[in-house]
Design a protein around this motif. Structure first.
Motif, short mmCIF file in Angstrom:
data_model
loop_
_atom_site.label_atom_id
_atom_site.label_comp_id
_atom_site.label_asym_id
_atom_site.label_seq_id
_atom_site.Cartn_x
_atom_site.Cartn_y
_atom_site.Cartn_z
N ALA A 283 9.85 16.88 6.77
CA ALA A 283 10.65 16.23 5.64
C ALA A 283 9.55 15.95 4.55
CB ALA A 283 11.58 15.30 5.83
N PRO A 284 10.28 15.95 3.35
CA PRO A 284 9.23 15.56 2.34
C PRO A 284 9.06 14.12 2.22
CG PRO A 284 10.88 16.89 1.55
CD PRO A 284 11.38 16.55 2.83
N THR A 285 7.58 13.56 2.19
CA THR A 285 7.44 12.04 2.00
C THR A 285 6.69 11.75 0.66
OG1 THR A 285 5.11 12.54 3.08
CG2 THR A 285 7.14 12.32 4.72
N ILE A 286 6.36 10.43 0.69
CA ILE A 286 5.61 9.95 -0.47
C ILE A 286 5.04 8.59 0.10
CG2 ILE A 286 7.32 8.47 -1.71
CD1 ILE A 286 6.37 9.62 -4.30
N LEU A 287 3.67 8.35 -0.33
CA LEU A 287 3.05 7.11 0.27
C LEU A 287 2.74 6.18 -0.74
CD1 LEU A 287 1.21 6.03 2.88
CD2 LEU A 287 -0.66 7.50 1.54
N LEU A 288 3.11 4.81 -0.20
CA LEU A 288 2.86 3.61 -0.95
C LEU A 288 1.48 2.95 -0.35
CD1 LEU A 288 6.29 1.96 -1.46
CD2 LEU A 288 4.78 2.66 -3.24
N ILE A 289 0.60 2.52 -1.22
CA ILE A 289 -0.43 1.69 -1.03
C ILE A 289 -0.74 0.61 -1.61
CG2 ILE A 289 -1.57 3.81 0.37
CD1 ILE A 289 -3.32 4.08 -2.18
N ASN A 290 -1.52 -0.16 -1.46
CA ASN A 290 -1.99 -1.08 -2.56
C ASN A 290 -3.36 -1.71 -2.24
OD1 ASN A 290 -1.83 -3.08 -0.28
ND2 ASN A 290 0.01 -4.20 -1.20
N GLN A 291 -3.97 -2.82 -2.88
CA GLN A 291 -5.37 -3.44 -2.78
C GLN A 291 -5.47 -4.11 -1.58
OE1 GLN A 291 -3.12 -4.44 -4.69
NE2 GLN A 291 -3.28 -6.69 -5.22
N HIS A 292 -4.26 -4.15 -0.72
CA HIS A 292 -4.48 -4.57 0.59
C HIS A 292 -4.30 -3.68 1.61
CE1 HIS A 292 -4.61 -8.56 -1.55
NE2 HIS A 292 -3.43 -8.42 -1.69
N SER A 293 -4.42 -2.44 1.29
CA SER A 293 -4.32 -1.54 2.44
C SER A 293 -5.90 -1.08 2.69
CB SER A 293 -3.90 -0.26 1.60
OG SER A 293 -2.42 -0.15 1.24
N LEU A 294 -6.37 -1.44 3.80
CA LEU A 294 -7.80 -1.58 4.40
C LEU A 294 -7.93 -0.84 5.45
CD1 LEU A 294 -7.84 -5.59 4.52
CD2 LEU A 294 -8.02 -4.06 2.55
N SER A 295 -9.37 -0.23 5.52
CA SER A 295 -9.99 0.33 6.70
C SER A 295 -9.39 1.43 7.03
CB SER A 295 -10.00 -0.70 7.75
OG SER A 295 -10.97 -0.43 8.66
N ASP A 296 -8.85 1.50 8.16
CA ASP A 296 -8.06 2.86 8.80
C ASP A 296 -6.84 3.31 7.90
OD1 ASP A 296 -8.35 4.92 10.65
OD2 ASP A 296 -6.52 3.99 11.53
N ALA A 297 -6.35 2.23 7.40
CA ALA A 297 -5.27 2.64 6.17
C ALA A 297 -5.72 3.24 4.95
CB ALA A 297 -4.45 1.21 5.65
N GLU A 298 -6.86 3.11 4.63
CA GLU A 298 -7.78 3.93 3.94
C GLU A 298 -8.07 5.40 4.30
OE1 GLU A 298 -9.96 1.51 0.73
OE2 GLU A 298 -10.32 0.25 2.90
N ASP A 299 -8.23 5.31 5.60
CA ASP A 299 -8.34 6.68 6.11
C ASP A 299 -7.06 7.52 6.15
OD1 ASP A 299 -11.03 5.97 6.77
OD2 ASP A 299 -10.53 5.16 8.86
N PHE A 300 -6.06 6.80 6.37
CA PHE A 300 -5.10 7.32 6.59
C PHE A 300 -4.67 7.96 5.03
CE2 PHE A 300 -0.27 7.65 5.90
CZ PHE A 300 0.22 8.13 6.80
N THR A 301 -4.78 7.10 3.92
CA THR A 301 -4.57 7.51 2.62
C THR A 301 -5.26 8.72 2.29
OG1 THR A 301 -4.19 5.41 2.06
CG2 THR A 301 -4.56 6.91 0.13
N GLU A 302 -6.93 8.95 2.71
CA GLU A 302 -7.41 9.97 2.43
C GLU A 302 -6.99 11.12 2.97
OE1 GLU A 302 -10.68 12.55 1.23
OE2 GLU A 302 -9.85 10.80 0.48
#
Length: 395
Positions: A283-302
């Motif tokens: 299903a279509p998704t959209i991702l929410l992040i902020n300045q407190h998304s750290l480390s492996d959360a940033e790998d996920f974003t990439e």
């Protein structure tokens, strides 16, 4: 066997200093030390460390020294502390203005599924008058009154007014701080999920990952199964996610596409992946992040961006992107060691380079469960994508 040992801190601090410096010298992921002259740093900080008078002062100096590397996932921490006393938690939260003005414990919130909530008859707007028959005064510390009360029977006196009118006793069994924090988190997630459902007219689902641990991954699987397969799209929220190691597994379940459908005689059709026991959101998704998304959360974003899974909304991440371990020191303290460089899909070092957003949105001061401008924009954008016609290859 019990033994005692006297430690000469004057000798020990020299050894600890050398251990910390050498750990970074041999193991820091960048042989150029982020442009820092690491040998010169040793010369600068060695006399300062020799002058430290306490372990705490030494650790402050060591943290300053490690900070010269300007790297994330760094620092020196002390030995594990003793257990101390443990405070029981009731699940009640109080109105700070009422306490500061009148010294009364007016109940502002009853955390869902907490000990107070499970009793079913404690309401917001009521007052906590006493704990185990000890009448509360403005100077009382509730944490002290509930010290070492986890799992034990505690009597709360609840009243409709601060004077104690129509008071009654409610018996509860307090839980630990960790348990209460977990209940608060689940309550917040449910509020976010209900908010997304409301503003999308039931079309969109919502999942949040607290961190990138195995436990959070398993919760993601459950949330996908229980809440989101019937939705047209899903908001994936990793704001305030402090990292871990499971980003490829989380990305996998979001990126999988169904390619076969199975239909048994007299049975409804279902995607083959699901029928065969493999999770696939499809299903279509959209991702929410902020300045407190750290480390492996940033790998996920990439990974989310590189795989073209959808748009990213919110604020750029922190830029804390390096794999780390730790080295134990002679006194039981430890130094964190960033040892493995992480490059993006273009081969660029990700450390100290925040992951960008497609749609920047900053939360406004005072926003809470009833209003979340980042969620508002994410929902609007994803609904807009659902409204766009799609074409299949060959059409």
């Amino acid at each position: 066997v019990v033994a005692e040992m006297d430690v000469d801190f004057r000798t020990e601090k020299v050894e600890i200093f050398n251990e910390v410096w050498q750990a970074q010298n041999l193991g820091f992921y960048d042989p150029k030390f982020h442009g820092t002259d690491w040998k010169k740093v040793h010369e600068q900080y060695e006399p300062l460390a020799n002058g430290a008078s306490t372990p705490e002062e030494l650790r402050r100096l060591l943290n300053l020294m490690v900070g010269e590397l300007n790297a994330s996932h760094s620092g020196v921490s002390g030995p594990a502390a003793g257990a101390g006393f443990v405070t029981g938690k009731t699940g009640l939260r109080f109105n700070s203005k009422e306490y500061e003005t009148n010294g009364n414990f007016k109940i502002d919130e009853v955390i869902n599924l907490s000990p107070a909530s499970l009793m079913g008859n404690i309401k917001t707007g009521e007052y906590l008058i006493a704990i185990d028959d000890k009448k509360l005064e403005v100077s009382d510390n509730i944490d002290l009154l509930l010290a070492n009360k986890i799992g034990k029977r505690v009597a709360l006196t609840i009243a409709s007014s601060p004077s104690g009118g129509s008071s009654r006793k409610v018996f509860i069994s307090p839980v630990s701080l960790a348990t209460e924090k977990g209940l608060l988190y689940k309550q917040w997630v449910n509020q976010q999920r209900e908010y997304v459902s409301k503003i999308s007219n039931g079309q969109l689902g919502y999942v949040h990952m607290l961190d990138m641990s195995e436990g959070s991954l398993n919760q993601l699987y459950l949330d996908m199964d229980a809440e989101n397969h019937s939705r047209k799209g899903v908001v994936v929220d990793i704001r305030n996610n402090n990292g871990g190691f499971v980003n490829p597994y989380a990305l996998d379940v979001i990126s999988r596409k169904n390619y076969l459908t199975m239909t048994g005689r007299g049975m409804p059709s279902a995607p083959a992946r699901v029928q065969l026991g493999q999770r696939a959101l499809d299903a279509p998704t959209i991702l929410l992040i902020n300045q407190h998304s750290l480390s492996d959360a940033e790998d996920f974003t990439e990974g989310y961006r590189a795989l073209g899974l959808g748009k990213v909304v919110g604020e750029p991440t922190a830029g804390w992107i390096v794999f780390t371990s730790s080295v134990q020191l002679i006194d039981g303290s430890a130094v964190r060691l960033p040892f493995s460089r992480i490059d993006d899909h273009e081969g660029k070092n990700m450390e100290l380079v925040p992951r960008k957003v497609d749609i920047p949105v900053t939360l406004q001061l005072g926003e809470g469960p009833a209003k979340d401008s980042q969620l508002d924009v994410a929902v609007k954008e994803l609904l807009g994508q659902l409204d766009k016609p799609t074409t299949r290859k060959g059409e």
